[in-house]
Design a protein around this motif. Structure first.
Motif, PDB file in Angstrom:
ATOM      1  N   UNK A 218       0.718  -1.221   0.029  1.00 21.37           N
ATOM      2  CA  UNK A 218      -0.177  -0.142  -0.053  1.00 21.37           C
ATOM      3  C   UNK A 218       0.789   1.302   0.003  1.00 21.37           C
ATOM      4  N   UNK A 219       2.024   1.223   0.620  1.00 20.64           N
ATOM      5  CA  UNK A 219       3.048   2.371   0.692  1.00 20.64           C
ATOM      6  C   UNK A 219       3.251   2.665  -1.016  1.00 20.64           C
ATOM      7  N   UNK A 220       3.352   1.704  -1.700  1.00 23.62           N
ATOM      8  CA  UNK A 220       3.700   2.118  -3.127  1.00 23.62           C
ATOM      9  C   UNK A 220       2.772   3.185  -3.551  1.00 23.62           C
ATOM     10  N   UNK A 221       1.292   3.227  -3.235  1.00 23.91           N
ATOM     11  CA  UNK A 221       0.383   4.003  -3.805  1.00 23.91           C
ATOM     12  C   UNK A 221       0.561   5.462  -3.075  1.00 23.91           C
ATOM     13  N   UNK A 222       1.073   5.324  -1.944  1.00 21.91           N
ATOM     14  CA  UNK A 222       1.337   6.710  -1.071  1.00 21.91           C
ATOM     15  C   UNK A 222       2.703   7.424  -1.653  1.00 21.91           C
ATOM     16  N   UNK A 223       3.542   6.598  -1.972  1.00 28.10           N
ATOM     17  CA  UNK A 223       4.747   7.280  -2.628  1.00 28.10           C
ATOM     18  C   UNK A 223       4.376   7.771  -4.185  1.00 28.10           C
ATOM     19  N   UNK A 224       3.681   7.153  -4.707  1.00 32.45           N
ATOM     20  CA  UNK A 224       3.276   7.571  -6.049  1.00 32.45           C
ATOM     21  C   UNK A 224       2.493   9.125  -5.964  1.00 32.45           C
ATOM     22  N   UNK A 225       1.446   9.026  -4.860  1.00 36.56           N
ATOM     23  CA  UNK A 225       0.640  10.220  -4.522  1.00 36.56           C
ATOM     24  C   UNK A 225      -0.627  10.513  -5.556  1.00 36.56           C
ATOM     25  N   UNK A 226      -1.277  11.347  -5.368  1.00 34.83           N
ATOM     26  CA  UNK A 226      -2.387  11.638  -6.174  1.00 34.83           C
ATOM     27  C   UNK A 226      -1.812  12.337  -7.648  1.00 34.83           C
ATOM     28  N   UNK A 227      -2.488  11.417  -8.695  1.00 35.33           N
ATOM     29  CA  UNK A 227      -1.858  11.742  -9.992  1.00 35.33           C
ATOM     30  C   UNK A 227      -0.236  11.708 -10.174  1.00 35.33           C
TER      31      UNK A 227
END
Length: 401
Positions: free
Chosen positions: A101-110
């Motif tokens: 899930x941390x991968x999504x937070x690293x990428x961030x919105x857009x």
């Protein structure tokens, strides 16, 4: 008195007889007593010169035999006492994540977080299907280390947004700067080198994150300093100067990403700028034979560099580079007239060239091997040395029917 007169007469008679015998000998020999004496002296001198020449020849032959043995002994002793492990570093660093899930937070919105991170650090962040892992990629090792530290801090903290990213990256840069100085001071202390300028210590510290053919430059430079110091001690030379020259010989490699010129030129510039001894500057300038050696110490530094860099397992190369080098070796050797076949063997450390005996005679063999070797030196880049072997074979074949 009569007895004394008799003795005197007897003595005169003896002297007369000796004079007559000498005169008879001179007549028989055709030489005077002085000439005979001179002839004897001349013969003794000639014999002495001959004996001295023979003795000198024996000493020279013994010296030649023992010099090679002593040199090998000194180098073997130095290698035996240095058993350092070399770690091959790459252009990527992996950062472990607590969960995917941390991968999504690293990428961030857009993708705003990952773009802000890449912009602040100058690296590429690679997020793929590898579980619980993100890869940081950059050719510049210091930037890669800053990015790795910053990303680990952000993941541990959990607050990931552009403002926080910039703050953490700046803090990581400061930590790496401190680590660079500490690493440089520790390396200088371990190598027994003192009194270095602060900027040179910083450059030594930056070697920790630089590699050459996969070999860590800091470990390589420290190993060279130890090897050169041991050999200098065996030969009775200046140990401190040998260690200093060896530790700084590759200092220019940390600047090749930022400045124009070879690492030798940049190293000489830095050493001159910060007031290093002329012998140390010559060690840097001459370790690839760009300029003549001015002392025995620079020769020892070059030898230590060759030992550390050329030993098996010290360096590794990318497969593509390795294949390209082998192809280049065979292409250079094949371009000469009279060459029939070329084989690059021993991982490119040796090239065997088979020539046509009708076109290449024995006299041409020596000059052809030298020409190939010089072309390889100027056109290819490689660690260590490459042996060029020419083979000329004549066969006569017949059949008994």
């Amino acid at each position: 008195e009569k007895r004394a007169e008799k003795l005197g007469a007897r003595e005169n008679e003896l002297e007369k007889m000796v004079a007559e015998e000498r005169h008879r000998l001179e007549q028989l020999a055709g030489l005077s007593a002085q000439d005979a004496k001179n002839e004897l002296i001349h013969r003794l001198e000639e014999e002495a010169h001959a004996d001295a020449a023979n003795k000198l020849r024996e000493i020279r032959e013994t010296a030649k035999r023992s010099a090679d043995r002593e040199a090998k002994k000194i180098i073997s002793l130095a290698i035996q006492r240095i058993a350092a492990e070399q770690t091959a570093e790459t252009t990527v660093a992996a950062v472990a994540l607590p969960n995917d899930e941390m991968k999504g937070r690293i990428i961030g919105r857009e993708g705003r977080n990952i773009r802000a991170f890449e912009l602040a650090t100058g690296v590429d962040v690679i997020i793929d299907d590898t579980p619980d892992t993100v890869v940081v990629s950059c050719f510049e090792p210091v930037r890669r280390e800053v990015a790795r530290l910053a990303l680990e801090k952000l993941v541990a903290d959990g607050r990931i947004h552009p403002g926080r990213i910039e703050e953490v990256v700046n803090k990581s840069k400061q930590e790496v700067d401190v680590a660079i100085v500490e690493t440089g001071e520790r390396a200088a202390y371990e190598s027994g080198v003192h009194g270095l300028h602060q900027e040179l210590i910083r450059l030594i510290g930056r070697m920790r994150w630089r590699t050459s053919y996969g070999q860590n430059i800091l470990n390589h430079s420290k190993e060279c300093a130890w090897l050169a110091g041991i050999m200098a001690a065996e030969l009775g030379l200046d140990v401190a100067m040998a260690r200093r020259g060896a530790l700084l010989h590759d200092i220019g490699k940390v600047l090749t990403h930022e400045h124009e010129g070879t690492h030798v030129q940049l190293g000489v510039e830095m050493a001159t700028k910060y007031g290093e001894h002329p012998l140390v500057i010559n060690c840097i300038a001459a370790h690839h034979d760009d300029v003549p050696h001015e002392s025995e110490i620079s020769v020892l530094v070059q030898a230590a560099d060759a030992i550390s860099g050329s030993r098996p397992g010290a360096r590794r190369e990318a497969f593509e580079t390795y294949v390209k080098r082998l192809e280049g070796l065979e292409k250079i050797a094949s371009s000469y007239r009279g060459v029939e076949k070329v084989f690059a063997i021993q991982a490119g450390r040796e090239v065997r060239v088979i020539v046509t005996p009708d076109e290449v005679d024995d006299a041409r063999m020596t000059s052809l091997s030298e020409e190939i070797a010089r072309r390889v030196e100027t056109e290819l880049q490689y660690p260590g040395q490459i042996k060029i072997v020419l083979i000329r074979e004549t066969r006569a074949v017949d059949f008994a029917r």
